[in-house]
Scaffold this motif. Structure first.
Motif, PDB file in Angstrom:
ATOM      1  N   ARG A 144       0.870  -1.182   0.000  1.00 39.67           N
ATOM      2  CA  ARG A 144       0.000   0.000   0.000  1.00 39.67           C
ATOM      3  C   ARG A 144       0.898   1.220   0.000  1.00 39.67           C
ATOM      4  O   ARG A 144       1.626   1.475   0.966  1.00 39.67           O
ATOM      5  N   THR A 145       0.811   1.992  -1.071  1.00 39.64           N
ATOM      6  CA  THR A 145       1.730   3.105  -1.274  1.00 39.64           C
ATOM      7  C   THR A 145       1.050   4.459  -1.171  1.00 39.64           C
ATOM      8  O   THR A 145       1.658   5.482  -1.484  1.00 39.64           O
ATOM      9  N   TYR A 146      -0.206   4.476  -0.762  1.00 38.27           N
ATOM     10  CA  TYR A 146      -0.952   5.734  -0.709  1.00 38.27           C
ATOM     11  C   TYR A 146      -1.611   5.862   0.661  1.00 38.27           C
ATOM     12  O   TYR A 146      -1.673   4.914   1.441  1.00 38.27           O
ATOM     13  N   GLY A 147      -2.125   7.044   0.941  1.00 33.43           N
ATOM     14  CA  GLY A 147      -2.833   7.269   2.192  1.00 33.43           C
ATOM     15  C   GLY A 147      -1.888   7.337   3.375  1.00 33.43           C
ATOM     16  O   GLY A 147      -0.661   7.456   3.238  1.00 33.43           O
ATOM     17  N   SER A 148      -2.461   7.247   4.554  1.00 31.79           N
ATOM     18  CA  SER A 148      -1.694   7.417   5.790  1.00 31.79           C
ATOM     19  C   SER A 148      -1.212   6.096   6.363  1.00 31.79           C
ATOM     20  O   SER A 148      -0.484   6.076   7.347  1.00 31.79           O
ATOM     21  N   SER A 149      -1.660   4.999   5.778  1.00 32.65           N
ATOM     22  CA  SER A 149      -1.318   3.683   6.318  1.00 32.65           C
ATOM     23  C   SER A 149      -0.459   2.919   5.325  1.00 32.65           C
ATOM     24  O   SER A 149      -0.801   1.831   4.867  1.00 32.65           O
ATOM     25  N   LYS A 150       0.675   3.483   4.980  1.00 33.58           N
ATOM     26  CA  LYS A 150       1.564   2.855   4.010  1.00 33.58           C
ATOM     27  C   LYS A 150       2.248   1.637   4.635  1.00 33.58           C
ATOM     28  O   LYS A 150       2.593   1.637   5.821  1.00 33.58           O
ATOM     29  N   GLY A 151       2.447   0.633   3.804  1.00 31.86           N
ATOM     30  CA  GLY A 151       3.106  -0.561   4.284  1.00 31.86           C
ATOM     31  C   GLY A 151       2.900  -1.710   3.326  1.00 31.86           C
ATOM     32  O   GLY A 151       2.552  -1.512   2.153  1.00 31.86           O
ATOM     33  N   PHE A 152       3.078  -2.925   3.832  1.00 37.76           N
ATOM     34  CA  PHE A 152       2.905  -4.097   2.981  1.00 37.76           C
ATOM     35  C   PHE A 152       2.489  -5.295   3.824  1.00 37.76           C
ATOM     36  O   PHE A 152       2.632  -5.304   5.050  1.00 37.76           O
ATOM     37  N   THR A 158     -23.793 -12.390   7.455  1.00 41.54           N
ATOM     38  CA  THR A 158     -22.382 -12.758   7.584  1.00 41.54           C
ATOM     39  C   THR A 158     -21.629 -12.792   6.257  1.00 41.54           C
ATOM     40  O   THR A 158     -20.402 -12.762   6.248  1.00 41.54           O
ATOM     41  N   GLY A 159     -22.350 -12.847   5.132  1.00 44.94           N
ATOM     42  CA  GLY A 159     -21.682 -12.937   3.844  1.00 44.94           C
ATOM     43  C   GLY A 159     -21.141 -11.632   3.320  1.00 44.94           C
ATOM     44  O   GLY A 159     -20.435 -11.607   2.305  1.00 44.94           O
ATOM     45  N   ARG A 160     -21.442 -10.512   3.986  1.00 47.05           N
ATOM     46  CA  ARG A 160     -21.014  -9.194   3.501  1.00 47.05           C
ATOM     47  C   ARG A 160     -19.510  -8.993   3.685  1.00 47.05           C
ATOM     48  O   ARG A 160     -18.942  -9.375   4.697  1.00 47.05           O
ATOM     49  N   LEU A 161     -18.889  -8.349   2.711  1.00 51.91           N
ATOM     50  CA  LEU A 161     -17.464  -8.041   2.789  1.00 51.91           C
ATOM     51  C   LEU A 161     -17.198  -6.770   1.994  1.00 51.91           C
ATOM     52  O   LEU A 161     -17.679  -6.613   0.869  1.00 51.91           O
ATOM     53  N   GLN A 162     -16.431  -5.872   2.592  1.00 50.16           N
ATOM     54  CA  GLN A 162     -16.081  -4.634   1.901  1.00 50.16           C
ATOM     55  C   GLN A 162     -14.916  -4.889   0.943  1.00 50.16           C
ATOM     56  O   GLN A 162     -14.008  -5.665   1.247  1.00 50.16           O
ATOM     57  N   ILE A 163     -14.972  -4.211  -0.221  1.00 55.40           N
ATOM     58  CA  ILE A 163     -13.910  -4.306  -1.214  1.00 55.40           C
ATOM     59  C   ILE A 163     -13.310  -2.924  -1.440  1.00 55.40           C
ATOM     60  O   ILE A 163     -14.033  -1.963  -1.718  1.00 55.40           O
ATOM     61  N   GLN A 164     -11.997  -2.826  -1.284  1.00 57.87           N
ATOM     62  CA  GLN A 164     -11.236  -1.662  -1.712  1.00 57.87           C
ATOM     63  C   GLN A 164     -10.217  -2.126  -2.739  1.00 57.87           C
ATOM     64  O   GLN A 164     -10.183  -3.312  -3.091  1.00 57.87           O
ATOM     65  N   SER A 165      -9.399  -1.222  -3.231  1.00 64.61           N
ATOM     66  CA  SER A 165      -8.442  -1.593  -4.274  1.00 64.61           C
ATOM     67  C   SER A 165      -7.072  -1.035  -3.968  1.00 64.61           C
ATOM     68  O   SER A 165      -6.936   0.082  -3.457  1.00 64.61           O
ATOM     69  N   LEU A 166      -6.053  -1.845  -4.285  1.00 67.43           N
ATOM     70  CA  LEU A 166      -4.677  -1.368  -4.212  1.00 67.43           C
ATOM     71  C   LEU A 166      -4.240  -0.703  -5.511  1.00 67.43           C
ATOM     72  O   LEU A 166      -3.140  -0.190  -5.611  1.00 67.43           O
ATOM     73  N   GLY A 167      -5.134  -0.716  -6.510  1.00 61.61           N
ATOM     74  CA  GLY A 167      -4.814  -0.128  -7.803  1.00 61.61           C
ATOM     75  C   GLY A 167      -5.234   1.322  -7.893  1.00 61.61           C
ATOM     76  O   GLY A 167      -5.599   1.967  -6.908  1.00 61.61           O
ATOM     77  N   ALA A 168      -5.223   1.828  -9.113  1.00 65.04           N
ATOM     78  CA  ALA A 168      -5.581   3.228  -9.360  1.00 65.04           C
ATOM     79  C   ALA A 168      -7.064   3.448  -9.122  1.00 65.04           C
ATOM     80  O   ALA A 168      -7.897   2.599  -9.447  1.00 65.04           O
ATOM     81  N   VAL A 169      -7.403   4.608  -8.555  1.00 64.07           N
ATOM     82  CA  VAL A 169      -8.801   4.950  -8.300  1.00 64.07           C
ATOM     83  C   VAL A 169      -9.611   4.909  -9.591  1.00 64.07           C
ATOM     84  O   VAL A 169     -10.761   4.460  -9.621  1.00 64.07           O
TER      85      VAL A 169
END
Length: 605
Positions: free
Chosen positions: A65-73, A234-245
């Motif tokens: 993760r190279t963006y935002g305030s929580s950079k790391g791997f 229980t089946g719900r899950l949030q999806i974000q992306s490590l790619g370009a917005v």
């Protein structure tokens, strides 16, 4: 749960800012010899090594993760142990752009910490991390550990262990029994879902929600209905992306992310367990369309409620709202509008009048082919009704004077209460429009109810427009405290009691009075808030006349739920000549103009 995503800081698209206030150090600093990832993760939500230095924790980099305030791997041990409770993945917080690549084999030395997104006061669970790391790349180009498949079969039906309101942090994980334990056992690991249905539309923060259980309480629109406090889905899950917005799909509820969506499983402030995708499925259109209700018949009175989300003259949504009112709602006779802002919106200069806002909306409705509505309201005192600072939101009665008339009784202002009196043997309001008990503590820093008298075909109908206190500050469904605390209910309970008492005053004066109480109640049809509104049979929430798969006006974290309601007095309910419609035009769509769906009631007084 908060009812406004706008309360979030736009800059935070991932976990909240890492700070001392949001990191829990559980044991004094010490040093641990070389350990494996599953040793660090342990068999509870809290690492047995929290606060300790660990050396040469080995793994393969699965995501950066190279963006935002929580950079790391993230790293994952390719040689798992045999315990299903221990995760094989972990996040390494670097604070700056990480200098590793997916497929690198690394060793990491650093301090184990338990980071609580949103801070400890949020009640959120913590994310086990290695912080202040020293990283050694051993080799590159390695095969990334295969993603664990999250499926309808793998996720348990039970949501969480009960802790009587206490923390589940120290309870042993039972991933085969509880959904939250299952997700926790995969924290930081490479996971995947396949052909998942979208149950929460793409939002401004480039995130959406899917379900791996499409048959779990399905809504008519393809979402997942939240029908009780024990049906968390229980089946719900949030999806974000490590790619370009720009590459993130614009998804609507009912669409499908076809194929594989894969990446590390994170935990963040705004949705709990989140698949941070380095591979996104292909968006497949589910065909969800905005609904249109039928027009009222000549002898039917159509009453609607519509939260227009902080509408002020600077907005560009007037034409779209006008289309929704004119066409999708078929020009109701009366519309209770919530979140009408003053004439300069969020400019905090003491302005409280909303004449310009309403004139612009009424003109837009005429341009859309609708009637020239009239309107009534009571201006709030500056800064006393909550909402966006400077906005001075209030409820407004919009009505079609060709179909109904408004009974004006002067004197209503921000602090003067309207009362119930008897005129020629029937109930009447002393002030119309007027506010219901506006100085009561129930309405502190919150919108005051607006009451008015309307006449339709010679019969009086009392309408009470509401916008109850929001759910802001409540603990989330994925909280470490189970069941989570819903602290915001306290004020809504007071508000519901006050409105119920006012309706009872009307009915005590005229037993067969037609009373419609409606608005953004900010609570569910099964909630105690609704039960208090209904107390003594004074009111009944008409949304309960709908099939269960139609009972929703809002989508939050993938749960389709009721926040907007129209409640009716016994004379309307007993007559049986009413029809209710939750008109789904906003909540399920990524291009929504409000986060609420309007509601319409048609009846014969």
């Amino acid at each position: 749960m908060p009812s406004k995503s706008s309360a979030r800081l736009a800059a935070l698209t991932v976990a909240a800012v890492c700070s001392a206030a949001s990191t829990v150090v559980l044991v004094p600093s010490a040093h641990a010899a070389s350990v494996r990832v599953h040793d660090v993760q342990g068999t509870t939500r809290l690492s047995p090594y929290a606060g300790q230095q660990v050396t040469d924790v080995a793994g393969i980099v699965t995501g950066t993760r190279t963006y935002g305030s929580s950079k790391g791997f993230w790293i994952q041990d390719p040689s798992p142990d045999a315990d299903p409770a221990t995760s094989e993945g972990i996040f390494v917080f670097t604070s700056s752009t990480p200098k590793v690549t997916v497929g690198d084999a690394v060793t990491v030395s650093g301090t184990v910490s338990e980071y609580v997104p949103g801070g400890t006061s949020s009640g959120n669970q913590s994310l086990t991390e290695i912080t202040r790391p020293t990283v050694t790349v051993v080799s590159s180009g390695n095969t990334v550990p295969a993603a664990t498949r999250i499926t309808a079969r793998s996720v348990p039906r039970a949501y969480t262990p009960e802790a009587d309101g206490g923390s589940v942090n120290t309870l042993p994980l039972r991933p085969s029994r509880y959904a939250l334990d299952y997700y926790e056992s995969l924290e930081g690991m490479n996971v995947q879902v396949t052909d998942t249905r979208v149950v929460g539309a793409t939002d401004p923060y480039t995130e959406l929600w899917v379900t791996v259980k499409p048959e779990e309480h399905p809504s008519a629109g393809g979402g997942t209905v939240y029908g009780s406090y024990d049906s968390q889905n229980t089946g719900r899950l949030q999806i974000q992306s490590l790619g370009a917005v720009a590459d993130f799909p614009d998804a609507t509820v009912g669409d499908t992310l076809a194929g594989t969506t894969a990446g590390p499983l994170d935990y963040n402030q705004y949705g709990g367990y989140t698949l941070v995708a380095n591979r996104l499925g292909t968006l497949r259109d589910g065909g969800t369309e905005r609904e249109t209700t039928r027009a009222q018949q000549r002898d039917e009175l159509a009453v609607a409620t519509y939260n227009v989300e902080n509408l002020d003259p600077s907005d560009d949504t007037f034409a779209a709202h006008a289309e929704a009112i004119t066409h999708n709602l078929a020009s109701p006779d009366i519309v209770s509008l919530e979140e009408i802002q003053d004439d300069n919106g969020a400019v905090n200069d003491g302005t409280v009048a909303a004449d310009e806002t309403m004139a612009k909306l009424i003109d837009a409705i005429v341009a859309a082919g609708g009637p020239r509505y009239d309107w009534r309201s009571v201006d709030p005192a500056d800064g006393e009704d909550g909402g966006e600072p400077g906005g001075n939101i209030r409820q407004v009665f919009l009505f079609n004077p060709e179909r109904v008339s408004f009974t004006d009784r002067a004197g209503g202002d921000a602090t003067t209460a309207t009362e119930v009196t008897k005129v020629r043997g029937k109930a009447a309001l002393t002030l119309s429009p007027g506010r219901v008990d506006p100085t009561d503590e129930a309405w502190e820093n919150s919108r005051k109810p607006l009451a008015g008298e309307f006449v339709f075909r010679g019969k009086t109908v009392f309408v009470i427009a509401n916008h109850f206190a929001s759910k802001g500050g409540d603990q989330g469904l994925t909280s470490q405290y189970q069941p989570p605390t819903r602290g915001s209910e306290t004020q809504r309970h007071l508000q519901a009691t006050a409105v119920n008492a006012f309706v009872k005053d009307i009915l005590a004066t005229q037993k067969n009075a037609d009373v419609v109480t409606l608005g953004d109640i900010n609570d569910f049809e099964f909630s105690t808030t609704t039960k208090l509104l209904e107390d003594g049979g004074a009111l009944w929430s008409a949304v309960k006349s709908l099939p269960r798969d139609e009972r929703y006006s809002y989508v939050y974290q993938g749960n389709s739920q009721v926040l907007d309601q129209i409640l009716v007095s016994p004379s309307i309910r007993r007559g049986g000549h009413f029809r209710y419609d939750s008109v789904h035009v906003n909540a399920e769509f990524h291009d929504q103009i409000s986060d609420h769906d309007p509601q319409v009631l048609r009846f014969r007084p």
